[in-house]
Motif scaffolding. Structure first.
Motif, PDB file in Angstrom:
ATOM      1  N   VAL A 239      31.797 -51.380  48.804  1.00 25.23           N
ATOM      2  CA  VAL A 239      32.031 -50.036  49.714  1.00 25.23           C
ATOM      3  C   VAL A 239      32.196 -50.574  51.093  1.00 25.23           C
ATOM      4  CG1 VAL A 239      31.036 -48.077  50.438  1.00 25.23           C
ATOM      5  CG2 VAL A 239      30.276 -48.833  48.067  1.00 25.23           C
ATOM      6  N   LEU A 240      33.489 -50.440  51.551  1.00 22.98           N
ATOM      7  CA  LEU A 240      33.814 -51.081  52.805  1.00 22.98           C
ATOM      8  C   LEU A 240      33.407 -49.759  54.064  1.00 22.98           C
ATOM      9  CD1 LEU A 240      37.224 -52.706  52.012  1.00 22.98           C
ATOM     10  CD2 LEU A 240      34.973 -53.744  52.304  1.00 22.98           C
ATOM     11  N   ASP A 241      33.581 -50.280  55.292  1.00 25.51           N
ATOM     12  CA  ASP A 241      33.081 -49.281  56.237  1.00 25.51           C
ATOM     13  C   ASP A 241      33.932 -47.990  56.345  1.00 25.51           C
ATOM     14  OD1 ASP A 241      35.134 -51.091  56.976  1.00 25.51           O
ATOM     15  OD2 ASP A 241      34.430 -50.927  59.128  1.00 25.51           O
ATOM     16  N   HIS A 273      29.183 -52.661  53.259  1.00 25.06           N
ATOM     17  CA  HIS A 273      29.482 -53.252  54.576  1.00 25.06           C
ATOM     18  C   HIS A 273      28.506 -52.779  55.575  1.00 25.06           C
ATOM     19  CE1 HIS A 273      31.313 -53.477  58.485  1.00 25.06           C
ATOM     20  NE2 HIS A 273      32.670 -54.160  57.969  1.00 25.06           N
ATOM     21  N   GLU A 274      27.963 -53.627  56.421  1.00 26.04           N
ATOM     22  CA  GLU A 274      26.727 -53.257  57.370  1.00 26.04           C
ATOM     23  C   GLU A 274      26.812 -51.933  57.761  1.00 26.04           C
ATOM     24  OE1 GLU A 274      26.404 -56.698  59.748  1.00 26.04           O
ATOM     25  OE2 GLU A 274      28.298 -56.351  60.880  1.00 26.04           O
ATOM     26  N   LYS A 275      27.881 -51.344  58.396  1.00 24.96           N
ATOM     27  CA  LYS A 275      28.322 -50.160  59.169  1.00 24.96           C
ATOM     28  C   LYS A 275      27.848 -49.161  58.196  1.00 24.96           C
ATOM     29  CE  LYS A 275      31.804 -51.459  62.334  1.00 24.96           C
ATOM     30  NZ  LYS A 275      33.345 -51.428  62.377  1.00 24.96           N
ATOM     31  N   ILE A 276      27.911 -48.934  57.068  1.00 27.82           N
ATOM     32  CA  ILE A 276      27.492 -47.811  56.165  1.00 27.82           C
ATOM     33  C   ILE A 276      26.372 -48.098  55.196  1.00 27.82           C
ATOM     34  CG2 ILE A 276      29.879 -46.810  56.403  1.00 27.82           C
ATOM     35  CD1 ILE A 276      28.659 -48.921  53.276  1.00 27.82           C
ATOM     36  N   ALA A 277      25.889 -49.317  55.379  1.00 28.52           N
ATOM     37  CA  ALA A 277      24.564 -49.721  54.255  1.00 28.52           C
ATOM     38  C   ALA A 277      23.462 -48.813  54.188  1.00 28.52           C
ATOM     39  CB  ALA A 277      24.282 -51.072  54.697  1.00 28.52           C
ATOM     40  N   ASP A 278      23.056 -48.557  55.457  1.00 29.80           N
ATOM     41  CA  ASP A 278      21.969 -47.486  55.567  1.00 29.80           C
ATOM     42  C   ASP A 278      22.008 -46.386  54.979  1.00 29.80           C
ATOM     43  OD1 ASP A 278      20.467 -49.711  56.608  1.00 29.80           O
ATOM     44  OD2 ASP A 278      20.348 -48.902  58.659  1.00 29.80           O
ATOM     45  N   ARG A 279      23.365 -45.599  55.170  1.00 28.03           N
ATOM     46  CA  ARG A 279      23.558 -44.310  54.654  1.00 28.03           C
ATOM     47  C   ARG A 279      23.736 -44.242  53.156  1.00 28.03           C
ATOM     48  NH1 ARG A 279      28.847 -42.004  57.222  1.00 28.03           N
ATOM     49  NH2 ARG A 279      28.670 -40.594  55.609  1.00 28.03           N
ATOM     50  N   PHE A 280      24.649 -45.491  52.820  1.00 24.04           N
ATOM     51  CA  PHE A 280      24.864 -45.436  51.266  1.00 24.04           C
ATOM     52  C   PHE A 280      23.312 -45.562  50.480  1.00 24.04           C
ATOM     53  CE2 PHE A 280      25.583 -47.590  47.365  1.00 24.04           C
ATOM     54  CZ  PHE A 280      26.644 -47.027  46.771  1.00 24.04           C
ATOM     55  N   PRO A 365      19.384 -49.732  33.864  1.00 28.50           N
ATOM     56  CA  PRO A 365      19.562 -48.845  35.386  1.00 28.50           C
ATOM     57  C   PRO A 365      18.941 -49.740  36.504  1.00 28.50           C
ATOM     58  CG  PRO A 365      17.943 -47.997  33.850  1.00 28.50           C
ATOM     59  CD  PRO A 365      18.380 -49.084  33.092  1.00 28.50           C
ATOM     60  N   VAL A 366      19.393 -50.598  36.604  1.00 28.89           N
ATOM     61  CA  VAL A 366      18.921 -51.635  37.930  1.00 28.89           C
ATOM     62  C   VAL A 366      20.002 -52.024  38.841  1.00 28.89           C
ATOM     63  CG1 VAL A 366      17.544 -53.738  38.400  1.00 28.89           C
ATOM     64  CG2 VAL A 366      16.932 -52.534  36.516  1.00 28.89           C
ATOM     65  N   ALA A 367      20.066 -51.574  39.947  1.00 23.77           N
ATOM     66  CA  ALA A 367      21.018 -51.956  40.956  1.00 23.77           C
ATOM     67  C   ALA A 367      20.720 -53.151  41.952  1.00 23.77           C
ATOM     68  CB  ALA A 367      21.522 -50.666  41.768  1.00 23.77           C
ATOM     69  N   GLN A 368      21.538 -54.004  42.122  1.00 21.96           N
ATOM     70  CA  GLN A 368      21.338 -54.974  43.104  1.00 21.96           C
ATOM     71  C   GLN A 368      22.057 -54.854  44.348  1.00 21.96           C
ATOM     72  OE1 GLN A 368      21.990 -59.203  42.118  1.00 21.96           O
ATOM     73  NE2 GLN A 368      21.299 -59.089  39.927  1.00 21.96           N
ATOM     74  N   VAL A 369      21.419 -54.484  45.449  1.00 24.47           N
ATOM     75  CA  VAL A 369      22.284 -54.152  46.723  1.00 24.47           C
ATOM     76  C   VAL A 369      22.360 -55.312  47.664  1.00 24.47           C
ATOM     77  CG1 VAL A 369      22.425 -52.601  48.512  1.00 24.47           C
ATOM     78  CG2 VAL A 369      21.968 -51.835  46.390  1.00 24.47           C
ATOM     79  N   TYR A 370      23.457 -55.651  48.215  1.00 23.72           N
ATOM     80  CA  TYR A 370      23.745 -56.649  49.178  1.00 23.72           C
ATOM     81  C   TYR A 370      24.285 -55.997  50.344  1.00 23.72           C
ATOM     82  CZ  TYR A 370      22.914 -59.836  45.302  1.00 23.72           C
ATOM     83  OH  TYR A 370      22.128 -60.459  44.191  1.00 23.72           O
ATOM     84  N   VAL A 371      24.215 -56.520  51.534  1.00 22.79           N
ATOM     85  CA  VAL A 371      24.780 -56.155  52.740  1.00 22.79           C
ATOM     86  C   VAL A 371      25.466 -57.149  53.250  1.00 22.79           C
ATOM     87  CG1 VAL A 371      24.521 -55.188  54.980  1.00 22.79           C
ATOM     88  CG2 VAL A 371      22.944 -54.227  53.082  1.00 22.79           C
ATOM     89  N   VAL A 372      26.962 -56.991  53.671  1.00 23.21           N
ATOM     90  CA  VAL A 372      27.771 -57.943  54.593  1.00 23.21           C
ATOM     91  C   VAL A 372      28.338 -57.414  55.679  1.00 23.21           C
ATOM     92  CG1 VAL A 372      28.355 -59.214  52.206  1.00 23.21           C
ATOM     93  CG2 VAL A 372      29.823 -57.298  52.965  1.00 23.21           C
ATOM     94  N   GLY A 373      29.150 -58.669  56.479  1.00 20.95           N
ATOM     95  CA  GLY A 373      29.548 -58.132  57.742  1.00 20.95           C
ATOM     96  C   GLY A 373      30.929 -57.893  57.673  1.00 20.95           C
ATOM     97  N   ASP A 374      31.766 -58.491  56.925  1.00 18.68           N
ATOM     98  CA  ASP A 374      32.872 -58.262  56.866  1.00 18.68           C
ATOM     99  C   ASP A 374      33.716 -58.329  55.428  1.00 18.68           C
ATOM    100  OD1 ASP A 374      33.479 -61.047  56.205  1.00 18.68           O
ATOM    101  OD2 ASP A 374      33.562 -61.563  58.419  1.00 18.68           O
TER     102      ASP A 374
END
Ligand code: NDP
Length: 456
Positions: A239-241, A273-280, A365-374
């Protein structure tokens, strides 16, 4: 005691046991299939075979509710999703009924050697080794193209879905297929190995785990038989910003919970993407934790059980191990209380490359979540996987999405949609997700003799 048992995973009730096939039954099935291959059914005109597929599609549509209910009871799929699976089966049968003749037309090859073309002929009896997660669709992906082409199929089913296998075989016969065109075999892995070794068998198609794929491909290699493998996946959902976040969350939830997470092409690694990570994460977590666990036949249920107690226990162990190695639970993390093979919808963050979970597929039903900068970091993380099946990229900038899709090392990528399947589109992966393609024009040619003829 037969190892082929129909057990309702919503309450662990044993509904019925099915007798296994002994050596003489297997030998008879192989004789019949091989005789069919040498008959006018396989070698003659295509139209009679296409008529069977057309009738099969109609029969499936007319019995859709009965078929859906059997699947929901036997492997826990929500009834609405079982109806969807049944629908796509009739679509696949109809697709090949309508298009196989065109796809299998000889293809001309301009050449200095003369008039040249490639013809498509059946190669002989195939073995199909099939799993339990889509107990009709997986069968149809093999049956429809090979029935159109003329290859008889011996089908070895996962031992927890014999009822689905049984009704499927009966429908194929009712549609007019001769004995031997599609034969169920309730047999052991050793019996599969013997079949692959037999000279009359010309190929094997498998969908399942890496372990099963490796064993079957080893045997196929030893006896020089063609094989196709459709194995696991650890697909990304990037999921991009600039993505439509509400839609990405909505489809992300579906993509992780559908079939109780037991889909090879399900979104498993969410790369944000780090800009939308918290909201997502906050919207995703709220939606996942409000899932209604329960009876798959109840229309209000939004998350059914896993397919078996073994599947649930495997997931419990994997999540516990991930947490013991430093992952953080955002929500879930446990099997649900009470009878039945239920597991809470779960989100894991903080998975580092030294955590075993980093490279593992979670079939539930297990999601792995990662956050990236670009975008480059998203691609690098997506490609840091042993698997290469599918994936999905979310952005309002299609050019940006296409760039990522081209760079991701998988057999399939969807932009602004979760992974999906359709009769006219090829299905399959690279790396440890296997090789070969099912469905579309590519699928029907996997087990064809692509014969060159040249007139000088
Ligand atoms: P398996 O791969 O064990 O089962 C799939 C099929 O392969 C079954 O018919 C099984 O038979 C058969 N099989 C297994 N081992 C052999 C062998 N040595 N020779 C011949 N046939 C064999 O899947 P599981 O049920 O154990 O699921 C475990 C994992 O597999 C999941 O967590 C997931 O990662 C992956 N998987 C992937 C699927 C996909 O769609 N790509 C579908 C199902 C599972 P039997 O049941 O008799 O062992």
């Amino acid at each position: 005691m037969s190892s082929y048992q129909s057990i309702n995973p919503a309450n662990n009730e044993l509904m019925k046991s099915w007798p296994s096939h002994d050596e003489s039954a297997v030998s008879h099935a192989l004789d019949v299939a091989d005789r069919l291959f040498h008959s006018s059914w396989s070698k003659g005109e295509i139209q009679p075979r296409l008529q069977v597929l057309k009738k099969l599609a109609d029969l499936i549509d007319s019995r859709a509710e009965e078929l859906a209910t059997i699947a929901s009871k036997e492997m826990g799929k929500l009834i609405g999703q079982s109806r969807g699976e049944v629908k796509i089966c009739s679509q696949i049968a109809r697709y090949y009924a309508e298009h196989a003749e065109r796809i299998l037309q000889p293809q001309a090859y301009p050449s200095e050697l003369g008039e040249a073309w490639v013809e498509y002929h059946p190669i002989g009896v195939l073995v199909a080794v099939e799993p339990w997660n889509f107990p009709y669709y997986q069968l149809m992906r093999v049956l429809a193209p090979n029935l159109a082409l003329g290859n008889p199929v011996l089908a070895k089913h996962a031992n927890i879905v014999p009822h689905c296998a049984d009704v499927f075989e009966k429908l194929v016969r009712e549609a007019g297929a001769p004995e031997g065109a599609w034969t169920n075999l309730f047999i052991s892995n050793e019996q599969v190995a013997d079949l692959i070794a037999d000279d009359r068998v010309q190929g094997v198609a498998l969908t399942g785990s890496e372990r099963a794929g490796s064993a079957v491909a080893e045997q196929a290699g030893k006896y020089l038989k063609k094989s196709t493998l459709e194995l696991g996946g650890n697909d990304v959902f990037v999921v991009l910003d600039d993505a439509d976040l509400d839609e990405a969350v909505r489809q992300g939830v579906q993509a992780r919970l559908s079939n109780c997470g037991q889909v090879c092409t399900a979104a498993k690694r969410f790369i944000l993407h780090e800009k939308i990570a918290d909201r997502f994460i906050s919207q995703f977590s709220a939606a996942l934790s409000s899932a209604t666990l329960g009876d798959p036949l109840d229309e209000k249920t939004t998350l059914g059980p896993l397919s078996s107690a073994d599947a649930r226990d495997r997931l419990v162990k994997q999540v516990d191990e991930a947490v013991a190695n430093g992952a953080t639970l955002v929500t879930g993390g446990k099997a649900a209380e009470g009878a039945g093979c239920f597991y809470q919808p779960t989100i894991l963050t903080g998975i580092t490359p030294n955590n075993p979970a980093y490279y593992q597929e979670f079939f539930g039903p297990v999601a792995q979540v990662y956050v990236v900068g670009d975008d480059n970091a998203a691609v690098a993380l997506a490609n840091d996987s042993h698997y290469g099946l599918g994936g999905s990229v979310w952005t309002r900038d299609t050019a940006r999405g296409r760039k990522l899709a081209s760079a991701i090392e998988t057999g399939m990528v969807f932009i602004n949609s979760q992974s999906d399947t359709s009769a006219e589109l090829p299905f399959g992966g690279v790396k440890r997700s296997g090789y070969g393609r099912e469905l579309s024009d590519l699928g029907i040619k996997e087990f064809a003799n692509q014969k060159l003829v040249v007139v000088a």
